[in-house]
Each structure stands twice: as C-alpha cells, then as structure tokens.
Design an enzyme around this catalytic site. Structure first.
Site, PDB file in Angstrom:
ATOM      1  N   GLU B  70     -13.394  -2.036 -26.372  1.00 44.17           N
ATOM      2  CA  GLU B  70     -12.319  -1.091 -25.969  1.00 44.17           C
ATOM      3  C   GLU B  70     -12.637   0.446 -26.371  1.00 44.17           C
ATOM      4  OE1 GLU B  70     -11.381  -3.853 -27.181  1.00 44.17           O
ATOM      5  OE2 GLU B  70     -10.292  -4.866 -25.343  1.00 44.17           O
ATOM      6  N   HIS B 139      -0.114 -11.084 -27.214  1.00 47.86           N
ATOM      7  CA  HIS B 139      -0.344 -10.814 -25.790  1.00 47.86           C
ATOM      8  C   HIS B 139       0.939 -10.810 -24.863  1.00 47.86           C
ATOM      9  CE1 HIS B 139      -4.295 -12.500 -27.076  1.00 47.86           C
ATOM     10  NE2 HIS B 139      -4.601 -12.131 -26.118  1.00 47.86           N
TER      11      HIS B 139
END
Lengths: 388, 337, 322
Positions: B70, B139
């Site tokens: 990322e 998540h």
C-alpha cells in the site's frame, strides 16, 4: 331523500400513482362546498396537493382520517349535492350508507380487475435521429394511434420540465382520449442532443414523434416553451393539428422572465433550485422537497446544462423571446385556445391581450405559470372542450 | 434509467469516466485479479467485484493490479495525480490505512497547500468500510472521521446506489484528493439509477425525509436505517427530517443548522467509533451555532468504544440499528415533557 | 573518460557552486536567527545532485528529501524564489507556506523536498507511471538518504518499480549518517545488492566525483528512457554540516569535517580536473564564482526585504475548490 350523492375519491395524479395519503381535511362534516373548492390535502410520493370538490353541496361524510393511505379511486367522502338541508341529510342516513356500500362493492370488483393491468411504462422512440421518451395513456389498448376515430391528445412540456408536468392531466384526459406525453430533446429521459436548439429543431422533433407513432392528426397541448413548439408545428403542418391549446405559452410576446431561465440553468443546489421553482407557482408552498430533488437529479445528468443553454440561447436570447408568433395565430383554421394564470411571473398575463379573434382566451385566477397543475380540473375541462 | 446495485453503480461510474477521460486509471490489489497466474484474467475484478470488466475493456495500462504494498502504490497514485494522471486507487479495506496513511495525509493531502497552490492532486482513493459483514475487528472499521480531520482531503460517503454513481463521477472530476467510502454491506442494495453519467455536488446534503419535530443526521448505511425509523415514527405523528450529508468534508453545515433552527432537536447517527467521530463534530458545531434553537440536548447514536467483535450476535449489538435510533428520537422528542 | 562539452561543464560548475554558496550562506544567516524553523544543508554533496540532474530535462521529475536545497537548485529552480521560501516570505516558490522542508516547483519537475523520510520513492513511482502511461518519454528520480534507504516505503518502491517496469531511478545518497547514526551500523547488507535482490541493477558511485556520478546517472537515465526499467545508484558522499543547522555534530570524529573539506571537496576536485586537462580555464571558473556570489547576495537581499505572506494566505489553497 331527493338529493344526489356524489363520491369524492382518491384522485390519480400521474400514471404511476396507485395510492395517496390524506394529509388534512379543509372542511368538517356538514360544511357547504362549492364546486372546485379545496376539500382535502392529498400526499403522494411525488407531490402534495389539494383535491378540489367535484360537486357543490354539503360534505355529509368524511370517510378517511388524517394520516390514512388509500388506493387511487377509493372513497374519501360523500357530498350531498344541490339544495340539500342539514335536516334532509340527517334523515337520509340510510340512503347515504347504502350509497357507500354500493360504492365499496363496485370498487372492490374494479380493484381486483385493475390488479391484473399494468401501468403503462415510459418508452423510447427513435424518430428522425431524435431519441424521445414518451408515455401513453388511454385509448384502446393495442389500437395504434392512427386508427382511432378520435384524434389523440399530445402534451408538450416546457423549458426544464418533462412529461411529469402533466401528472394531474394525463390520467384524467385518458378516460376519454388516447393521451401522449413526451420529453422534448434535452429533457427528461430523451436524448440530450438538442441540435440547433431553436423552435425549428424542437418542432421538428415533435413532428418526427408524431410521424414515428403514426399519429396523423393530434390535439396539441403545449406548456410554456412547449406551447411555442406546438404553435410552430401547427403553423408549418396545419394538417397534423386538430386543435391547439397553449398553456402559459411562449411565443405570444417578446417578454420573458430571463432571470428565471438563467436561474434555472445556474441552480445546482437545493436551496437555489427551490427558490427558482417557486417563481413558477402562485403559491410558493407548492414546491416540495420531492419536486426540487427531481429537477436537481435531471440537471445533474451530463449534457443537460449544455442542452438548456443551447435552447435558451436560441429561443430566449438576451433574456427575451426571439420569436413572436402571436399574429400568425390568425392563420390557423382549427380551434385555438390560450390559457394563462393571472399570477404568472414568467410570462406577463398581458400577452393574452390583443390576440387574433379566432383565439379563445381563458385567464385563471390564483394560478401562476403552471395552471395545468395549479388549476388542473379547469384546464382538463378546457382541453376536453376543445378536443371534443 | 434501470435498477442497479451499489456495486454496479460504482462500476458504471468508473467505466464511463474511463471512457470519457484517458487520464483516468484504476489501481489496486486484485482490481482485475489473476495477474501472472495461470488461470483466468480479471478473475475477481476486485475482492467484492466492484472493478470487474474494467481490465478487459481498458487494458492493463489503465487497470493496474498491484503487489500488496500500500505505501508504494497509494504513494504512486499520489505522485501520479500530481504529475498528470487521474488515478482511482483502491485501499481495499480502510482498516489498512495504517500502512499508507502518510502518503494520504502528509503527501497527497498537503501538496497543494505546502507548494503554495502550485499543485493539483486529482486523486481518488476508494475504500471499503463498515461492520455487519462478520469480518471482525481489522476489516470492519469506519475511520472516516480521521480522514475528515485532515485539511486537504475530501471525504465522500454515499448512502445508496444513485448517490454512489453520481458521487463517484464527481470524485473523479474533482481536482482534490478524495477518499470515497463504500459500505461493504451495501454492495447488493438496488435502486433506479440513470444510465447516463451524472454528478452530485460535494458539500450539498440530501434531505431524504422532511418533518418538523426532529432533525436526524445520518451517515452512509445509517441513512437507510434513519429513513426506516422516520417512516415508522411518521405513523405516530412524529415528523423527522433526515439529512444525509453525503460528504463529511466538505460538510453542508448550512442544511444541518437550518433544520435544527426549525425543529430544535437533533439526533446524529454515526457508525464510526464514538470518540472524536462525526457525531461529536456535528454536535459541537450545532451547540455552538444553534444553541438558542435547541429544545433538548443533542443525542448521538453510535457504537460503543470497542473494536468490532466477530460473533454475529455481538456485532449486531455493536451496530447502531433502527431500534437505537428510534429510542434516541423518542427521547429528544419527549425531553422535558 | 567521458567527454563532456564545454557548456555542460560550465553548467555543472555553476550549479555546484550555486549550491555550495547557497548552503554556506544559509549556514551563516541561520546562525543569526533570521531563518525560521529547520534547515538541512547539502553542502559537500553537490556532485550527486548536479551529476544526476544534468541528465534530466524539465519533463523529468525528481523527489527529494528533507535535505532538498541542492536537488532543487540542480533541477533548475529559481534561487531567489528558493531563498524567499526558506525565509518564509511572500514570493517564495511555495508562497512561504512550505519552507525549506517542502520546497518544490512542479513546473520544473521538482516534486518537493519531503519532511517524511522515505516519502519520495512512492511519489516517484507515480511520476514514472504518469510518464509511462502518458508516453512523455520522461523518467523520475527518487533521492533518498542512507537513513531513508531502510524505510518500508523505499523498499516497497523498488519492488513496485520493478514489477511495473517503471522508468524510475533510485539514488541513495549515503553520507554515512542518518541524523547521528552511522549507516555502517544501520543499513543491513549492501545498497546495490538490495537493488539486485529486487531484480534491478545497482551501481556504486563515488559522490565526490562529478564525472563518475554524471556517467552512472546517464546510464541509468538512458536505461529508463529506453523502457528497460528501474535501477539504483549508491552514491557515497559526505555532508559538511550537521543533520540540521544547530547540530554540533558531536557524533563525528575530531577533524573529520576539516579533512573532508580539505581533501575530498567535490568542487575542488572538479576544478582541478577541468583545469589540468585544459577543458576550462581557471579564469572561467573564477568568473562563475563571482557571478554566483552576486546571485546569492541578491537572493538573500531579496528574501530579507520581502514581506511576510498576507494573513489571508493562511486560508488559501487548501483545496482547488471546496
């Protein structure tokens, strides 16, 4: 009892409406009503509006309470028409009950039948390169437009509007006629390309629409810009036009509220849009959240702003009407009527003065630029009268 | 106009903008899927299928799969945005922001200001948020308050398919870094959505219901719950105005304040963790600017101050559902009575 | 030995001299307290910035570190605008809103000095991606220090540049110290072997030798422009000043800096080489030095007399629109 009983029923406003909610009654049981008086406020998913009394007399029953939702056509109340006195009504309770019972029974049957019908959906027609959205109601199902003995009614909306302008008119007129409402180029769900954007282009699109649907002859009804478009078509193709109804129509004089046009094009936010739309109505309260949101959703589509600018630039250059067709009305042999609202802030009511003698003029009090919505019953009556 | 899901609406927005503007590119982990692997290409189209079909139409030059790095690819998206492209990069789960947040808040978010106005950073970062998927604590977070906090970023949180398509097109056309929050539970929600491209302005709230008794500001998935509650309470004669801000940065403060001036009562429904979330931000704003109009204390409906639990029963307790919203509305309406 | 034409040599010396005098002057001025905030000086490292940037044009991008003045000057940014920026004044390259650590000029392909160690490499992957996608033929260079070479962002960027075959060049400027910590201790393994581990070529370069840097950079740039992907230069050099101004450099050996200035000064080495080989005359170099001195004086005078940014500038340019 010697009085006539009239039903007040849930109206059908817009082809997609199946039910409405009673928001508030304007009158108590026992009150005297004149024909056209506001009786009860009805709310649908699209709009809140006042239902006008279909008859003069005494409201002898209110059957649906505030906050209740009932289907289109359901019985809301009963009017004892004519010269009924309170005493007569009290004596006629059994008759009124019987009336209600018969109505409900018939309604249940009709509702069961109606449940198998589907509401007509909007369709797209490709006509001479124009992609046009339209909706049809009434006339015999399955019958093509050209085969009926009665010419259909074709409704043409105004600048920034769409076929939903006619939601109080199309269902009503459809009871006796085939009624078509289309979205002009650049509007509603029609293609956003407006060509030159002038009256020639737009009336060309209207003509192509009639041809594509096999409509040889129609009663044209145009609102605002749509009126000028209809008039332009009638002058160019008189054989296609059985009658002409011009509602708050452009094309009758040079003046127009340019600030409205500019404001409509520029408004991108709820508050701005609401303020602009309120200019259209005699009563600013007529502009609800749903109306504003619908217009904003339309305006956000790619190509709409360019389309509106194109049309405004061609038809209303410099904030004035580029084409005035008032004198040419005398060329028309078919019936022509002009309807204007006294409180119209977009087009001055004075434009109805000095029109040729063959034009019937109706000025509607307490209506602004949207008489087809603000005084729907009256407008429907006038259209029905000219369309025969 | 046709029925589209939240997922399809976003996919259509991406495809239409990519057709219109060749500088729009898409990148992210498995945004097509199967890169370098022996099986199918476009195997996933994104972990929940939002970018499916883009690589077959636009090719690998415009739809780039990334390694799981990322900080490199979100940073690359920032650098690419500053140098002529309009990237739509996916941060798969907003919970992963920890490994690339510098690139977002210190780099992309600050170029324009630090460089004295001499930078344009038209970056969009799409990211999934929200609980209800049983995806557990790493998540399921919301975290949009953290991005809202940073001057230089814009934060967009669509509450329905119609909103998602218009706001995504607006995000791509916007010249500032935009973080676009997609609720993972809403992807299958359907609604009539125009087939043509359209935009929805930032900083313009949508009023999904109008009523005079109480103002309910709700964000993202909470808007649907608030609407449900409003419709239910309408039958009891309690009128709610439901406000969907659409974007928390910029925030349509005018609409909120005007409504509170009318109703005098405010409930804010925010799925983000309760400390320093949007509910606190909006409550403070209203207290400061509309104090005189208030007839009752403001109520915030939020989850508790815990990570998101795994067990379905616990997660369902965690999420601010319609029952909790209704209770809060009744409380402010009944205050002082 | 690489044959460089006279104009390039004049350009090289001018830029290196400008950097040296700029930094030496800031060192003096900073000590008077007239410059706000932090500055991190590049003096001693000039051959690296100039050796690399002379292979680039305005369409190529560079990203720098907190020690960015040298890269900025080497990339062709306006010296007067830079000085104003460092002083935080109106008319600075960033309107006084960035300062030394965020000095940038995107029009010149300078993506900014960066206050975050390792912030540059991912951005450079982005600029390289833009060049590749828009087919500009451009390349992008990330300068990192030995400290930044350990950052996850840097290593991830090597991987991404390789996997995406980007026209990117990573220049590790190893001056031996990350703040106070020696690179000999902090860097595991070898810089060039790290590059090779990611699948790209790595080359050791003596950063005191302009010609060595220029040559290595030319090869890397040509490789990138040809579409053959990224590469890394490990440039070993020395900084004359501390990590930031105010750093007494207690971690450096007695006499270390004096010896460097005397024996390993890249400017002196350049002068010696070009004059001994007759490429340039000493008088030409002297003339350059005089010009540069005037330029730096003017820059300082311009900065010290410039106004502070207007109060309204506090609120501007957060967004393009809001």
């Amino acid at each position: 009892m010697t009085v006539d009983l009239h039903a007040i029923t849930m109206p059908k406003w817009g082809l997609a409406m199946d039910e409405g909610m009673v928001v508030d009654w304007h009158v108590e049981e026992g009150a005297r009503l004149g024909i056209g008086d506001e009786v009860v406020d009805i709310e649908t998913t699209k709009i809140t509006n006042a239902l006008e009394s279909p008859a003069g007399g005494i409201l002898c029953r209110r059957l649906v309470a505030k906050g209740e939702t009932v289907p289109v056509g359901a019985l809301l109340g009963v009017i004892a028409a004519g010269a009924a006195e309170a005493a007569e009504i009290a004596a006629g309770t059994a008759e009124i009950d019987a009336f209600i019972a018969r109505f409900e029974a018939a309604f249940a049957v009709a509702a069961a039948e109606a449940a198998t019908e589907t509401a007509s959906a909007p369709e797209i027609v490709e006509a001479a390169g124009w992609r046009l959205n339209y909706q049809r109601a009434g006339g015999n199902a399955g019958e093509s437009a050209g085969s009926s003995t009665t010419a259909p009614i074709v409704l043409v909306h105004g600048f920034g509007g769409d076929l939903n302008t006619w939601l109080f008119n199309q269902p009503d007129l459809a009871e006796t006629h085939a009624v078509y409402a289309l979205d002009l180029p650049g509007h509603g769900r029609s293609g956003k390309d407006v060509g030159a954007g002038d009256l020639a282009a737009l009336s060309g699109a209207l003509g192509a629409f009639l041809d594509a649907l096999g409509i040889g002859r129609a009663h044209l009804v145009g609102h605002s810009l749509g009126g000028a478009v209809a008039l332009e078509l009638a002058l160019g193709r008189p054989e296609a036009v059985a009658s002409l109804t011009l509602i708050a129509s452009a094309g009758l004089g040079p003046e127009i509220n340019g600030a409205y046009i500019d404001g409509f094009i520029a408004a991108g936010r709820r508050k701005e849009m609401k303020a602009v739309l309120q200019m259209l109505f005699a009563d600013p309260q007529a502009v609800g959240r749903d109306m504003v949101e619908e217009v904003l959703r339309y305006k956000r589509l790619d190509g709409v702003e360019a389309a509106l600018r194109g049309i405004a630039g061609a038809v209303f250059p410099g904030g004035r009407q580029g084409t005035v067709l008032a004198e040419r009305l005398s060329e028309l042999a078919q019936p022509v009527q002009v309807i204007r609202g006294r409180e119209d802030r977009i087009l001055p009511p004075a434009q109805t003065e000095g029109l040729p003698a063959n034009v019937a003029v109706t000025m509607i009090e307490n209506a602004g630029h949207m008489p087809q919505m603000e005084a729907a019953a009256e407008v429907n009556r006038l259209i029905r009268k000219i369309a025969g | 106009m046709s029925k589209k899901s939240y997922r399809q609406a976003i996919n259509e927005a991406l495809a239409q903008e990519m057709r219109r503007d060749p500088t729009v590119i898409v990148m992210g982990e498995d945004n097509s899927g199967g890169m370098g692997a022996p099986g199918e290409d476009d195997a996933w189209g994104g972990v929940l299928g939002v970018t499916k079909g883009l690589m077959p139409e636009f090719g690998r030059e415009r739809v780039l799969d990334t390694p799981i790095t990322e900080s490199a690819f979100i940073g690359a998206a920032a650098g690419a945005a500053a140098t002529g492209l309009r990237p739509v990069a996916e941060l798969m789960f907003v919970d992963f922001m920890g490994v690339c947040f510098d690139q977002i808040y210190n780099q992309a978010g600050k170029f324009r200001y630090m460089f004295g106005g001499n930078a344009v950073t038209p970056l969009v970062i799409r990211t999934m948020y929200g609980a209800g998927f049983r995806a557990a604590s790493q998540h399921s977070q919301c975290l949009y308050p953290i991005f809202t906090h940073v001057p230089g970023l814009k934060v967009v949180i669509p509450s329905s398919p119609y909103e998602a398509k218009g706001l995504m097109i607006q995000s791509i056309r916007d010249d500032d870094p935009v973080i676009f929050f997609e609720h993972k539970v809403m992807y299958d929600d359907e609604e009539e959505v125009p087939d043509e491209p359209y935009t929805i302005p930032f900083g313009e709230a949508n009023l999904t219901r109008e009523g005079g008794d109480v103002t309910v500001v709700a964000i993202g998935r909470m808007v649907g719950f608030a609407n449900q509650v409003a419709d239910q309470l309408d039958k009891d004669g309690i009128g709610c105005t439901v406000i969907d801000p659409r974007t928390t940065s910029p925030l349509d403060t005018d609409s909120i304040l005007e409504s509170v001036e009318e109703t005098g009562r405010l409930v804010v429904v925010d799925e983000a963790s309760p400390r320093c979330n949007m509910a606190t931000d909006i409550s403070a704003l209203v207290s400061q600017e509309a104090f005189g109009a208030l007839k009752a204390p403001i109520r915030m409906v939020t989850p508790p101050h815990t990570p998101v639990p795994f067990a379905p029963e616990l997660e369902d307790l965690y999420i601010p559902g319609p029952d909790k919203i209704e209770a809060a509305v009744r409380e402010v309406v009944g205050y002082g009575a | 030995m690489l044959q460089l034409n006279r104009d390039t040599l004049v350009d090289a010396y001018t830029r290196m001299r400008t950097i040296r005098d700029f930094e030496d002057r800031i060192h003096t001025e900073f000590a008077t307290g007239s410059i706000p905030g932090f500055v991190h000086l590049y003096a001693g490292e000039e051959a690296s910035a100039v050796g690399v940037c002379l292979n680039l044009n305005d369409a190529d991008y560079i990203a720098s570190t907190h020690r960015g003045h040298g890269h900025c000057i080497a990339k062709g940014c306006d010296v007067g605008g830079m000085m104003k920026e460092i002083y935080g004044r109106r008319g600075g390259l960033c309107g006084g809103k960035g300062g030394s650590m965020h000095i940038a000029d995107l029009a010149k392909g300078m993506m900014g000095a960066n206050g975050i160690v390792g912030g540059g490499p991912p951005l450079v992957c982005g600029a390289a991606l833009s060049a590749k996608t828009l087919k500009t033929g451009g390349v992008a260079v990330a300068f990192v220090g030995d400290g930044g070479s350990n950052q996850g962002t840097t290593l991830e960027s090597y991987n991404l540049a390789q996997v995406w075959n980007l026209p990117a060049i990573f220049v590790v400027e190893d001056n031996g110290y990350a703040e106070t910590t020696a690179s000999a201790w902090a860097v595991g393994g070898s810089q060039t072997k790290r590059a090779e581990a990611f699948g790209m070529p790595g080359r050791e370069v003596d950063g005191h030798d302009f010609f060595a840097v220029y040559d290595a950079a030319r090869e890397a740039v040509e490789r990138a422009r040809a579409g053959d992907g990224p590469s890394l230069l490990h440039v070993k050099l020395d900084r004359h000043y501390g990590h930031f101004e105010g750093d007494a450099m207690a971690y450096r050996a007695e006499g270390e800096v004096e010896a460097l200035r005397r024996d390993r000064d890249c400017l002196r080495a350049f002068r010696t080489r070009v004059t001994e080989t007759g490429l340039l005359e000493p008088e030409q170099l002297d003339a350059i030095e005089r010009e540069v001195a005037v330029l730096i004086d003017a820059a300082v005078a311009g900065a010290t007399s410039a106004a502070a940014p207007a109060a309204e500038d506090l609120l501007t340019d957060v967004y393009a629109s809001y």
